[in-house]
Design a protein around this motif. Structure first.
Motif, PDB file in Angstrom:
ATOM      1  N   VAL A  78      37.688  -0.686 -15.700  1.00  0.00           N
ATOM      2  CA  VAL A  78      36.306  -1.111 -15.449  1.00  0.00           C
ATOM      3  C   VAL A  78      35.897  -2.218 -16.417  1.00  0.00           C
ATOM      4  CG1 VAL A  78      33.909  -0.368 -15.345  1.00  0.00           C
ATOM      5  CG2 VAL A  78      35.726   1.177 -14.595  1.00  0.00           C
ATOM      6  N   LEU A  79      35.428  -3.314 -15.870  1.00  0.00           N
ATOM      7  CA  LEU A  79      34.883  -4.396 -16.688  1.00  0.00           C
ATOM      8  C   LEU A  79      33.479  -4.044 -17.162  1.00  0.00           C
ATOM      9  CD1 LEU A  79      35.041  -7.310 -17.794  1.00  0.00           C
ATOM     10  CD2 LEU A  79      34.123  -8.085 -15.594  1.00  0.00           C
ATOM     11  N   TYR A  80      32.671  -3.485 -16.244  1.00  0.00           N
ATOM     12  CA  TYR A  80      31.278  -3.142 -16.555  1.00  0.00           C
ATOM     13  C   TYR A  80      30.820  -2.024 -15.631  1.00  0.00           C
ATOM     14  CZ  TYR A  80      26.190  -3.469 -16.770  1.00  0.00           C
ATOM     15  OH  TYR A  80      24.867  -3.167 -16.900  1.00  0.00           O
ATOM     16  N   ALA A  81      30.038  -1.113 -16.190  1.00  0.00           N
ATOM     17  CA  ALA A  81      29.421  -0.057 -15.374  1.00  0.00           C
ATOM     18  C   ALA A  81      28.096   0.339 -16.008  1.00  0.00           C
ATOM     19  CB  ALA A  81      30.339   1.164 -15.266  1.00  0.00           C
ATOM     20  N   ASP A  82      27.090   0.570 -15.147  1.00  0.00           N
ATOM     21  CA  ASP A  82      25.814   1.061 -15.662  1.00  0.00           C
ATOM     22  C   ASP A  82      25.263   2.132 -14.730  1.00  0.00           C
ATOM     23  OD1 ASP A  82      24.508  -0.136 -13.500  1.00  0.00           O
ATOM     24  OD2 ASP A  82      23.862  -1.874 -14.636  1.00  0.00           O
ATOM     25  N   TRP A  83      24.161   2.750 -15.174  1.00  0.00           N
ATOM     26  CA  TRP A  83      23.557   3.866 -14.440  1.00  0.00           C
ATOM     27  C   TRP A  83      22.050   3.689 -14.402  1.00  0.00           C
ATOM     28  CZ3 TRP A  83      24.813   8.179 -11.666  1.00  0.00           C
ATOM     29  CH2 TRP A  83      23.832   9.161 -11.520  1.00  0.00           C
ATOM     30  N   ILE A  84      21.472   3.882 -13.221  1.00  0.00           N
ATOM     31  CA  ILE A  84      20.020   3.932 -13.059  1.00  0.00           C
ATOM     32  C   ILE A  84      19.690   5.241 -12.356  1.00  0.00           C
ATOM     33  CG2 ILE A  84      17.976   2.848 -12.044  1.00  0.00           C
ATOM     34  CD1 ILE A  84      19.344   0.186 -12.217  1.00  0.00           C
ATOM     35  N   ASN A  85      18.718   5.949 -12.875  1.00  0.00           N
ATOM     36  CA  ASN A  85      18.437   7.299 -12.374  1.00  0.00           C
ATOM     37  C   ASN A  85      18.178   7.366 -10.876  1.00  0.00           C
ATOM     38  OD1 ASN A  85      18.805   8.539 -14.817  1.00  0.00           O
ATOM     39  ND2 ASN A  85      16.637   8.577 -15.368  1.00  0.00           N
ATOM     40  N   ASN A  86      17.464   6.370 -10.365  1.00  0.00           N
ATOM     41  CA  ASN A  86      17.130   6.435  -8.944  1.00  0.00           C
ATOM     42  C   ASN A  86      18.111   5.674  -8.057  1.00  0.00           C
ATOM     43  OD1 ASN A  86      16.396   3.939  -9.879  1.00  0.00           O
ATOM     44  ND2 ASN A  86      14.500   3.813  -8.693  1.00  0.00           N
ATOM     45  N   ASP A  87      19.186   5.145  -8.663  1.00  0.00           N
ATOM     46  CA  ASP A  87      20.128   4.358  -7.865  1.00  0.00           C
ATOM     47  C   ASP A  87      21.583   4.675  -8.157  1.00  0.00           C
ATOM     48  OD1 ASP A  87      20.494   2.449  -5.852  1.00  0.00           O
ATOM     49  OD2 ASP A  87      20.826   0.841  -7.307  1.00  0.00           O
ATOM     50  N   GLY A  88      21.844   5.549  -9.122  1.00  0.00           N
ATOM     51  CA  GLY A  88      23.209   5.969  -9.397  1.00  0.00           C
ATOM     52  C   GLY A  88      24.004   4.972 -10.230  1.00  0.00           C
ATOM     53  N   ILE A  89      25.322   5.071 -10.095  1.00  0.00           N
ATOM     54  CA  ILE A  89      26.221   4.263 -10.914  1.00  0.00           C
ATOM     55  C   ILE A  89      26.597   2.968 -10.194  1.00  0.00           C
ATOM     56  CG2 ILE A  89      28.381   5.266 -10.036  1.00  0.00           C
ATOM     57  CD1 ILE A  89      29.388   5.248 -12.987  1.00  0.00           C
ATOM     58  N   TYR A  90      26.773   1.915 -10.997  1.00  0.00           N
ATOM     59  CA  TYR A  90      27.201   0.613 -10.467  1.00  0.00           C
ATOM     60  C   TYR A  90      28.421   0.183 -11.264  1.00  0.00           C
ATOM     61  CZ  TYR A  90      27.170  -4.376  -9.358  1.00  0.00           C
ATOM     62  OH  TYR A  90      27.526  -5.638  -8.959  1.00  0.00           O
ATOM     63  N   ILE A  91      29.523  -0.127 -10.574  1.00  0.00           N
ATOM     64  CA  ILE A  91      30.807  -0.371 -11.231  1.00  0.00           C
ATOM     65  C   ILE A  91      31.345  -1.741 -10.826  1.00  0.00           C
ATOM     66  CG2 ILE A  91      33.200   0.414 -11.505  1.00  0.00           C
ATOM     67  CD1 ILE A  91      32.194   3.236 -10.778  1.00  0.00           C
ATOM     68  N   ILE A  92      31.808  -2.487 -11.845  1.00  0.00           N
ATOM     69  CA  ILE A  92      32.524  -3.746 -11.592  1.00  0.00           C
ATOM     70  C   ILE A  92      33.915  -3.595 -12.184  1.00  0.00           C
ATOM     71  CG2 ILE A  92      32.614  -6.232 -11.963  1.00  0.00           C
ATOM     72  CD1 ILE A  92      29.628  -6.235 -12.299  1.00  0.00           C
ATOM     73  N   GLN A 115       0.825  -1.218   0.000  1.00  0.00           N
ATOM     74  CA  GLN A 115       0.000   0.000   0.000  1.00  0.00           C
ATOM     75  C   GLN A 115       0.861   1.272   0.000  1.00  0.00           C
ATOM     76  OE1 GLN A 115      -2.771  -0.397   3.274  1.00  0.00           O
ATOM     77  NE2 GLN A 115      -4.014  -1.903   2.187  1.00  0.00           N
ATOM     78  N   LEU A 116       1.928   1.217  -0.775  1.00  0.00           N
ATOM     79  CA  LEU A 116       2.804   2.370  -0.942  1.00  0.00           C
ATOM     80  C   LEU A 116       2.522   3.031  -2.282  1.00  0.00           C
ATOM     81  CD1 LEU A 116       6.189   0.846   0.291  1.00  0.00           C
ATOM     82  CD2 LEU A 116       4.687   2.398   1.548  1.00  0.00           C
ATOM     83  N   PRO A 117       2.795   4.318  -2.421  1.00  0.00           N
ATOM     84  CA  PRO A 117       2.563   4.988  -3.706  1.00  0.00           C
ATOM     85  C   PRO A 117       3.472   4.402  -4.787  1.00  0.00           C
ATOM     86  CG  PRO A 117       3.781   6.409  -2.197  1.00  0.00           C
ATOM     87  CD  PRO A 117       3.297   5.246  -1.391  1.00  0.00           C
ATOM     88  N   GLU A 118       2.947   4.335  -5.987  1.00  0.00           N
ATOM     89  CA  GLU A 118       3.718   3.756  -7.097  1.00  0.00           C
ATOM     90  C   GLU A 118       4.901   4.650  -7.439  1.00  0.00           C
ATOM     91  OE1 GLU A 118       3.041   2.303 -11.730  1.00  0.00           O
ATOM     92  OE2 GLU A 118       1.336   2.868 -10.449  1.00  0.00           O
ATOM     93  N   GLN A 119       6.066   4.013  -7.619  1.00  0.00           N
ATOM     94  CA  GLN A 119       7.287   4.732  -7.954  1.00  0.00           C
ATOM     95  C   GLN A 119       7.609   4.540  -9.435  1.00  0.00           C
ATOM     96  OE1 GLN A 119       8.927   6.674  -5.757  1.00  0.00           O
ATOM     97  NE2 GLN A 119       7.361   6.149  -4.238  1.00  0.00           N
ATOM     98  N   PRO A 120       8.235   5.540 -10.040  1.00  0.00           N
ATOM     99  CA  PRO A 120       8.615   5.386 -11.450  1.00  0.00           C
ATOM    100  C   PRO A 120       9.646   4.276 -11.626  1.00  0.00           C
ATOM    101  CG  PRO A 120       9.625   7.344 -10.508  1.00  0.00           C
ATOM    102  CD  PRO A 120       8.633   6.851  -9.491  1.00  0.00           C
ATOM    103  N   THR A 121       9.610   3.621 -12.776  1.00  0.00           N
ATOM    104  CA  THR A 121      10.553   2.549 -13.091  1.00  0.00           C
ATOM    105  C   THR A 121      11.554   3.047 -14.114  1.00  0.00           C
ATOM    106  OG1 THR A 121       8.845   0.880 -12.704  1.00  0.00           O
ATOM    107  CG2 THR A 121      10.782   0.181 -13.926  1.00  0.00           C
ATOM    108  N   TYR A 122      12.837   2.840 -13.828  1.00  0.00           N
ATOM    109  CA  TYR A 122      13.883   3.298 -14.728  1.00  0.00           C
ATOM    110  C   TYR A 122      14.648   2.109 -15.293  1.00  0.00           C
ATOM    111  CZ  TYR A 122      13.050   7.815 -12.476  1.00  0.00           C
ATOM    112  OH  TYR A 122      12.470   8.952 -11.994  1.00  0.00           O
ATOM    113  N   LEU A 123      15.054   2.246 -16.546  1.00  0.00           N
ATOM    114  CA  LEU A 123      15.859   1.227 -17.206  1.00  0.00           C
ATOM    115  C   LEU A 123      17.332   1.586 -17.049  1.00  0.00           C
ATOM    116  CD1 LEU A 123      15.665  -1.314 -19.049  1.00  0.00           C
ATOM    117  CD2 LEU A 123      15.863   0.251 -20.982  1.00  0.00           C
ATOM    118  N   SER A 124      18.157   0.595 -16.722  1.00  0.00           N
ATOM    119  CA  SER A 124      19.582   0.867 -16.573  1.00  0.00           C
ATOM    120  C   SER A 124      20.212   1.144 -17.936  1.00  0.00           C
ATOM    121  CB  SER A 124      20.293  -0.309 -15.898  1.00  0.00           C
ATOM    122  OG  SER A 124      20.284  -1.439 -16.732  1.00  0.00           O
TER     123      SER A 124
END
Length: 228
Positions: free
Chosen positions: A210-224, A162-171
């Protein structure tokens, strides 16, 4: 002169171990990961062996030579794809976003020669029985589909809590094998200076680390990094 059982047995035994050897060298790619080129190459390789076994005029030496030559060409192609990343998109194809923000992209369907029924079939195979559940769907280069559900349809959903719907972002992928994907960065509205700042904040000096890195608007950068 007909083939003897000994001739057939020798061809089968040598062919078996040749295919086993080539398969081990090529790696542990599963059926689901095969690209169209891999699939056709495997069929041709098996045809070389299958046709040669029962052909009287084809000696064991010719079978060994043909299978080894085709196997070497497959291995060289794999090495080229690993070393020269620019060839990957040309030979393997690029993923296509066929559902974006919950809307089916008909142009992408036409481009990939896919109809709605085929799309729905792929979704059902991913345990999704209505397009309304899908935020993004990506058709991979091997023909499989990857799906990101809308937040309220995910397993532990905001609707249940019962939480408000949050936008979904694609990495968005930023770096693969040390190579910066400039088009993706520009699509996000950023530049390489911004990326360098993000890497530095996470203790990475250069994209080459960096082997791999991606970005999601609501979660920032992820680096391997290459070495973890």
């Amino acid at each position: 002169m007909e083939l003897s059982l000994m001739d057939i047995s020798l061809k089968v035994i040598f062919g078996f171990f040749l295919l086993f050897f080539i398969t081990k060298i090529l790696g542990k790619t599963t059926i689901n990961q095969l690209t169209p080129f891999d699939f056709i190459s495997a069929i041709v390789l098996s045809e070389f062996l299958g046709n040669g076994i029962y052909e009287e005029r084809v000696s064991l030496l010719y079978i060994i030579y043909t299978v080894l030559l085709w196997g070497i060409l497959m291995i060289l192609m794999e090495k080229i794809l690993l070393k020269y990343k620019g060839f990957r998109a040309f030979l393997e194809g690029n993923p296509s976003i066929i559902i974006r923000d919950g809307r089916i992209d008909r142009n992408q369907l036409k481009k990939n020669r896919m109809n709605i029924n085929q799309l729905l079939s792929l979704l059902r195979q991913s345990e999704i029985f209505s397009v309304r559940e899908v935020a993004f769907a990506i058709l991979e280069s091997n023909g499989s589909i990857s799906v990101l559900k809308k937040s309220k349809y995910q397993k532990v959903t905001n609707k249940d809590l019962q939480l408000p719907e949050q936008p979904t972002y694609l990495s968005s992928t930023l770096i693969i094998d040390g190579e910066i994907l400039e088009d993706n960065i520009k699509a996000l509205g950023f530049n390489e200076t911004w990326l360098s700042s993000q890497l530095a904040t996470n203790g990475v000096n250069s994209s080459e680390e960096v082997l791999y890195a991606d970005w999601i608007n609501n979660d920032g950068i992820y680096i391997i990094p290459y070495h973890t």
